[in-house]
Design a protein around this motif. Structure first.
Motif, PDB file in Angstrom:
ATOM      1  N   LEU A  31       0.831  -1.204   0.000  1.00 28.13           N
ATOM      2  CA  LEU A  31       0.000   0.000   0.000  1.00 28.13           C
ATOM      3  C   LEU A  31       0.869   1.258   0.000  1.00 28.13           C
ATOM      4  O   LEU A  31       0.527   2.269  -0.630  1.00 28.13           O
ATOM      5  N   GLN A  32       2.003   1.197   0.693  1.00 27.49           N
ATOM      6  CA  GLN A  32       2.939   2.322   0.669  1.00 27.49           C
ATOM      7  C   GLN A  32       3.472   2.525  -0.746  1.00 27.49           C
ATOM      8  O   GLN A  32       3.597   3.668  -1.213  1.00 27.49           O
ATOM      9  N   ALA A  33       3.776   1.437  -1.434  1.00 30.78           N
ATOM     10  CA  ALA A  33       4.261   1.536  -2.815  1.00 30.78           C
ATOM     11  C   ALA A  33       3.193   2.151  -3.720  1.00 30.78           C
ATOM     12  O   ALA A  33       3.491   3.008  -4.566  1.00 30.78           O
ATOM     13  N   LYS A  34       1.947   1.743  -3.546  1.00 29.69           N
ATOM     14  CA  LYS A  34       0.863   2.310  -4.354  1.00 29.69           C
ATOM     15  C   LYS A  34       0.674   3.792  -4.053  1.00 29.69           C
ATOM     16  O   LYS A  34       0.407   4.587  -4.954  1.00 29.69           O
ATOM     17  N   ASN A  35       0.804   4.161  -2.792  1.00 29.31           N
ATOM     18  CA  ASN A  35       0.696   5.576  -2.424  1.00 29.31           C
ATOM     19  C   ASN A  35       1.713   6.420  -3.184  1.00 29.31           C
ATOM     20  O   ASN A  35       1.418   7.512  -3.673  1.00 29.31           O
ATOM     21  N   PHE A  36       2.944   5.903  -3.253  1.00 33.58           N
ATOM     22  CA  PHE A  36       3.993   6.675  -3.906  1.00 33.58           C
ATOM     23  C   PHE A  36       3.630   6.987  -5.351  1.00 33.58           C
ATOM     24  O   PHE A  36       3.833   8.112  -5.830  1.00 33.58           O
ATOM     25  N   ARG A  37       3.095   6.001  -6.056  1.00 35.34           N
ATOM     26  CA  ARG A  37       2.745   6.241  -7.456  1.00 35.34           C
ATOM     27  C   ARG A  37       1.733   7.379  -7.572  1.00 35.34           C
ATOM     28  O   ARG A  37       1.866   8.255  -8.444  1.00 35.34           O
ATOM     29  N   HIS A  38       0.738   7.399  -6.709  1.00 36.06           N
ATOM     30  CA  HIS A  38      -0.254   8.472  -6.740  1.00 36.06           C
ATOM     31  C   HIS A  38       0.414   9.832  -6.514  1.00 36.06           C
ATOM     32  O   HIS A  38       0.156  10.796  -7.243  1.00 36.06           O
ATOM     33  N   PHE A  53      24.026   4.074  -2.756  1.00 34.05           N
ATOM     34  CA  PHE A  53      22.670   4.600  -2.800  1.00 34.05           C
ATOM     35  C   PHE A  53      22.206   4.957  -1.388  1.00 34.05           C
ATOM     36  O   PHE A  53      22.327   4.153  -0.463  1.00 34.05           O
ATOM     37  N   THR A  54      21.702   6.175  -1.235  1.00 35.00           N
ATOM     38  CA  THR A  54      21.155   6.623   0.046  1.00 35.00           C
ATOM     39  C   THR A  54      19.661   6.854  -0.123  1.00 35.00           C
ATOM     40  O   THR A  54      19.264   7.756  -0.866  1.00 35.00           O
ATOM     41  N   PRO A  55      18.816   6.091   0.528  1.00 32.67           N
ATOM     42  CA  PRO A  55      17.371   6.305   0.408  1.00 32.67           C
ATOM     43  C   PRO A  55      16.960   7.636   1.031  1.00 32.67           C
ATOM     44  O   PRO A  55      17.247   7.893   2.202  1.00 32.67           O
ATOM     45  N   THR A  56      16.329   8.480   0.256  1.00 31.21           N
ATOM     46  CA  THR A  56      15.822   9.758   0.749  1.00 31.21           C
ATOM     47  C   THR A  56      14.321   9.810   0.494  1.00 31.21           C
ATOM     48  O   THR A  56      13.829   9.198  -0.455  1.00 31.21           O
ATOM     49  N   PRO A  57      13.583  10.519   1.329  1.00 29.19           N
ATOM     50  CA  PRO A  57      12.122  10.518   1.197  1.00 29.19           C
ATOM     51  C   PRO A  57      11.630  10.948  -0.185  1.00 29.19           C
ATOM     52  O   PRO A  57      12.210  11.817  -0.820  1.00 29.19           O
ATOM     53  N   MET A  58      10.558  10.278  -0.621  1.00 26.64           N
ATOM     54  CA  MET A  58       9.828  10.616  -1.830  1.00 26.64           C
ATOM     55  C   MET A  58      10.620  10.409  -3.118  1.00 26.64           C
ATOM     56  O   MET A  58      10.600  11.242  -4.024  1.00 26.64           O
ATOM     57  N   THR A  59      11.341   9.310  -3.215  1.00 26.20           N
ATOM     58  CA  THR A  59      11.908   8.884  -4.488  1.00 26.20           C
ATOM     59  C   THR A  59      11.460   7.461  -4.782  1.00 26.20           C
ATOM     60  O   THR A  59      11.186   6.685  -3.871  1.00 26.20           O
ATOM     61  N   PRO A 103       6.658   0.310  -7.405  1.00 25.68           N
ATOM     62  CA  PRO A 103       5.315   0.897  -7.313  1.00 25.68           C
ATOM     63  C   PRO A 103       4.520   0.879  -8.610  1.00 25.68           C
ATOM     64  O   PRO A 103       3.291   0.928  -8.571  1.00 25.68           O
ATOM     65  N   TYR A 104       5.193   0.814  -9.748  1.00 27.51           N
ATOM     66  CA  TYR A 104       4.479   0.868 -11.030  1.00 27.51           C
ATOM     67  C   TYR A 104       4.176  -0.510 -11.603  1.00 27.51           C
ATOM     68  O   TYR A 104       3.257  -0.653 -12.400  1.00 27.51           O
ATOM     69  N   THR A 105       4.945  -1.520 -11.231  1.00 26.30           N
ATOM     70  CA  THR A 105       4.724  -2.864 -11.780  1.00 26.30           C
ATOM     71  C   THR A 105       4.241  -3.855 -10.733  1.00 26.30           C
ATOM     72  O   THR A 105       3.691  -4.900 -11.072  1.00 26.30           O
ATOM     73  N   GLY A 106       4.491  -3.551  -9.456  1.00 22.74           N
ATOM     74  CA  GLY A 106       4.136  -4.482  -8.393  1.00 22.74           C
ATOM     75  C   GLY A 106       5.118  -5.624  -8.241  1.00 22.74           C
ATOM     76  O   GLY A 106       4.956  -6.484  -7.362  1.00 22.74           O
ATOM     77  N   GLU A 107       6.160  -5.649  -9.080  1.00 23.94           N
ATOM     78  CA  GLU A 107       7.125  -6.740  -9.036  1.00 23.94           C
ATOM     79  C   GLU A 107       8.097  -6.568  -7.872  1.00 23.94           C
ATOM     80  O   GLU A 107       8.423  -5.456  -7.466  1.00 23.94           O
ATOM     81  N   LYS A 108       8.567  -7.710  -7.339  1.00 13.70           N
ATOM     82  CA  LYS A 108       9.593  -7.672  -6.310  1.00 13.70           C
ATOM     83  C   LYS A 108      10.926  -7.262  -6.926  1.00 13.70           C
ATOM     84  O   LYS A 108      11.263  -7.677  -8.036  1.00 13.70           O
ATOM     85  N   VAL A 109      11.668  -6.466  -6.182  1.00 14.93           N
ATOM     86  CA  VAL A 109      12.969  -5.983  -6.662  1.00 14.93           C
ATOM     87  C   VAL A 109      13.996  -6.173  -5.553  1.00 14.93           C
ATOM     88  O   VAL A 109      13.793  -5.723  -4.425  1.00 14.93           O
TER      89      VAL A 109
END
Length: 636
Positions: free
Chosen positions: A245-252, A547-553, A565-571
């Motif tokens: 659900l967090q991944a889907k939120n990001f796409r929106h 790679f440094t994870p930063t908010p909203m990327t 978030p766009y394919t739903g595939e595991k990465v």
């Protein structure tokens, strides 16, 4: 008078010590000299105060000042003592403004390995420890404790990119929208000039801050019901329970941030509901000119006499020509903050700034950067802007350049030549990152392709300060696709052009590529292949990072959730320190102390072919004794 400040490399940073009355006031004494009873607005910033268009607090302050408001600024207030810095200027007539500074404080404070940094480029003397972690939260809490009835408006990149529930790499957990922890009344997200002016106008007209509900690019608590076309995100609590659900939120959120006319977004968290109004349409040329043409002194406040501010040294002779970026790189926050669409300054505005730089006492004839968020997106956009207005693509360049994109570099060449024609200018450089894929992308107007090829050659021949920095980021097409970057084959093509221009012009310039390890989709084997490929190209890599994870990327959402978030595939993503170090070591294959470990890892990966490519011409007898034989090793 001039101040002569020694830099860390032994050179001097010289700038005029101007009268304090030419700056936004920072003390009670400076306010009294201006004859004010009290300020209308007091800004608190995590950065030192540099009165320059590259420093956000100065931009917001000057914008409000130009509209007739009295603005004071408190740079880097002390939050550890009796809080006198938060009290010294008293109560503003309208509101307090709060910003962590030009960077997210956690990126500013910590490395990719979560180790504390020992310096701060936005502080006088580069001194560390002049701002807390999460200043947006700390400053807002202090101000609300002392002045509970005075509105607090938070802005800047830290508040902007934490406006919804977000993963925090330094706490290694999902956090609620920053308004839950920072008791501000409103967040102004993105580039804030238009937002802050409208808020100031409303408050000045007597509108209570609680009734300011319709200003674009604002975030606040709201108990109203969502509209028919509004987007309701999964709640913070739901995202904690289900990472998908967090991944889907990001796409929106990303798609709405990339629209000309977005929709209102809602999210519940911790028993409250936040409302996020859509972004303003892109700035028109007159609007962005007005911002850059404000009467900045372009130097640090006199309070810093004798001290160097490293970030200022980087940009004091540079010119930012536009805002926005349509590259949409998975690890970058520019479009989330500035937007996807390009707002470009007029040539007249740019030339005015160039002349001001030429008049600076420390100017030696060299413009350090004619650039922007991406150096060569100036004056670009769609052939048909109506198509752009409906588009939700996060990138105009990935997976391939949009056929509606007009990547004509003619206006940019005109700027370069006009600046170089100024009698005081010996040479202008491009220090910002160049998107070579943009310059090399086909344009449906055939003549533009010839112009763009000319741009690339002129850039290399005339605007490189010895080293041209570009960002291929990786060599694996699979990883690059996840990064939203072009195939490495395009970098090879660009390098051939770079080498050819250097030969033809008798130059010995260096091409400096940037690479990232441990990015989502990158494996240890991918990094090993990167090492071999870059060795074949004769690179000893310098500009590299984990790679440094930063908010909203996009990349951060993949890192945290494990899903695209766009394919739903595991990465797959390297997460542990051991996994990250295993990838990073391949950048430095050429160091003798790294060799044994790398060879051991390659044997575990059954990639003896890469051992050959990295070390076959450098193997010695002492090393062969420590290396076990396997049947998979190729003959040398």
């Amino acid at each position: 008078m001039k101040g002569d400040n020694k830099l860390s490399n032994g050179t001097s940073q010289t700038f005029p010590l101007m009268k304090r009355e030419l700056f936004l006031p920072t003390t009670k004494e400076e306010i009294e000299r201006l004859g004010w009873e009290r300020p209308d607005v007091i800004l608190f910033s995590g950065d030192a105060y540099v009165d320059h268009p590259s420093f956000g607090a100065a931009v917001i302050g000057r914008t409000l000042q130009a509209a007739g408001y009295k603005v004071a600024i408190v740079p880097q207030p002390n939050w550890r003592d009796d809080l006198r810095d938060f009290k010294k200027l008293g109560t503003p007539r309208l509101f307090f403004g709060v910003s962590a500074g030009a960077m997210d404080s956690m990126v500013n404070h910590y490395t990719a390995n979560r180790r504390l940094r020992h310096d701060d480029a936005y502080t006088a003397g580069g001194r560390h420890g002049m701002r807390p972690d999460y200043p947006t939260i700390v400053y807002s809490r202090i101000l609300k404790d002392i002045y509970p009835d005075v509105p607090v408006i938070a802005g800047g990149i830290e508040a902007s990119l934490r406006r919804v529930a977000h993963y925090d790499y330094w706490k290694d957990k999902l956090l609620p929208p920053i308004l839950i922890d920072a008791p501000a009344d409103i967040i102004s997200y993105g580039m804030g000039e238009r937002t802050i002016l409208e808020i100031a106008r409303r408050l000045s007209a007597g509108v209570p801050v609680s009734e300011i509900k319709d200003v674009p690019q604002t975030v606040f608590f709201d108990d109203a019901d969502p509209g028919e076309n509004d987007i309701v995100l999964a709640s913070f609590e739901e995202c904690l329970a289900d990472k998908r659900l967090q991944a889907k939120n990001f796409r929106h959120v990303e798609e709405e941030s990339n629209k000309f006319n977005g929709n209102v977004i809602w999210q519940k968290a911790c028993g409250k509901t936040i409302r996020i109004n859509p972004m303003y349409p892109p700035m028109k040329q007159g609007e962005i000119d007005a911002s850059f043409d404000l009467p900045f002194t372009r130097v640090p406040h006199p309070r810093y006499k004798g001290k160097v501010i490293p970030a200022y040294d980087m940009i004091r002779h540079s010119i930012n020509m536009h805002r926005g970026c349509f590259g949409g790189c998975a690890f970058c926050t520019i479009s989330a903050h500035q937007g996807k669409f390009i707002s470009s300054r007029s040539k007249e505005s740019i030339m005015k700034e160039a002349r001001r730089i030429c008049a600076m006492p420390d100017f030696k004839g060299y413009i350090s950067d004619l650039g922007g968020p991406s150096a060569n997106m100036y004056a670009m956009g769609g052939f048909d802007r109506n198509i752009c207005a409906k588009c939700v693509r996060p990138s105009c360049l990935h997976p391939k350049p949009c056929p509606n994109l007009n990547n004509d570099h003619t206006p940019l060449l005109d700027i370069y030549r006009s600046v170089d024609a100024l009698p005081e200018v010996k040479k202008s450089f491009v220090g910002s990152g160049v998107r070579y894929d943009l310059a090399m992308a086909p344009n449906r107007a055939g003549k533009v392709n010839d112009i763009n090829a000319k741009y690339v050659r002129e850039l290399i021949a005339n605007h490189v300060s010895g080293r041209l920095k570009v960002a291929p980021e990786h060599t694996s097409d699979r990883v690059l696709d996840c990064m939203r970057k072009p195939s490495f084959s395009l970098f090879r093509k660009f390098k051939r052009t770079f080498d050819e221009v250097n030969r033809n012009c008798g130059l010995r310039q260096q091409l400096i590529p940037y690479f990232i390890s441990s990015h989502p989709a990158c494996s240890e084997e991918d990094m090993a292949e990167l090492a071999a490929i870059t060795k074949d190209l004769d690179f000893h890599l310098e500009q590299v990072q984990d790679f440094t994870p930063t908010p909203m990327t996009l990349a951060t959402e993949i890192y945290y959730t494990g899903f695209h978030p766009y394919t739903g595939e595991k990465v797959y993503t390297a997460r542990t320190e051991k996994e990250k170090l295993a990838q990073r070591q391949f950048f430095f294959w050429y160091k003798p102390e790294a060799r044994q470990q790398i060879v051991g890892e390659l044997r575990k990966l059954h990639r003896n072919d890469l051992i050959d490519r990295l070390y076959s011409t450098r193997r010695d007898s002492s090393y062969r004794k420590s290396e076990p034989r396997t049947g998979k090793t190729k003959k040398r």
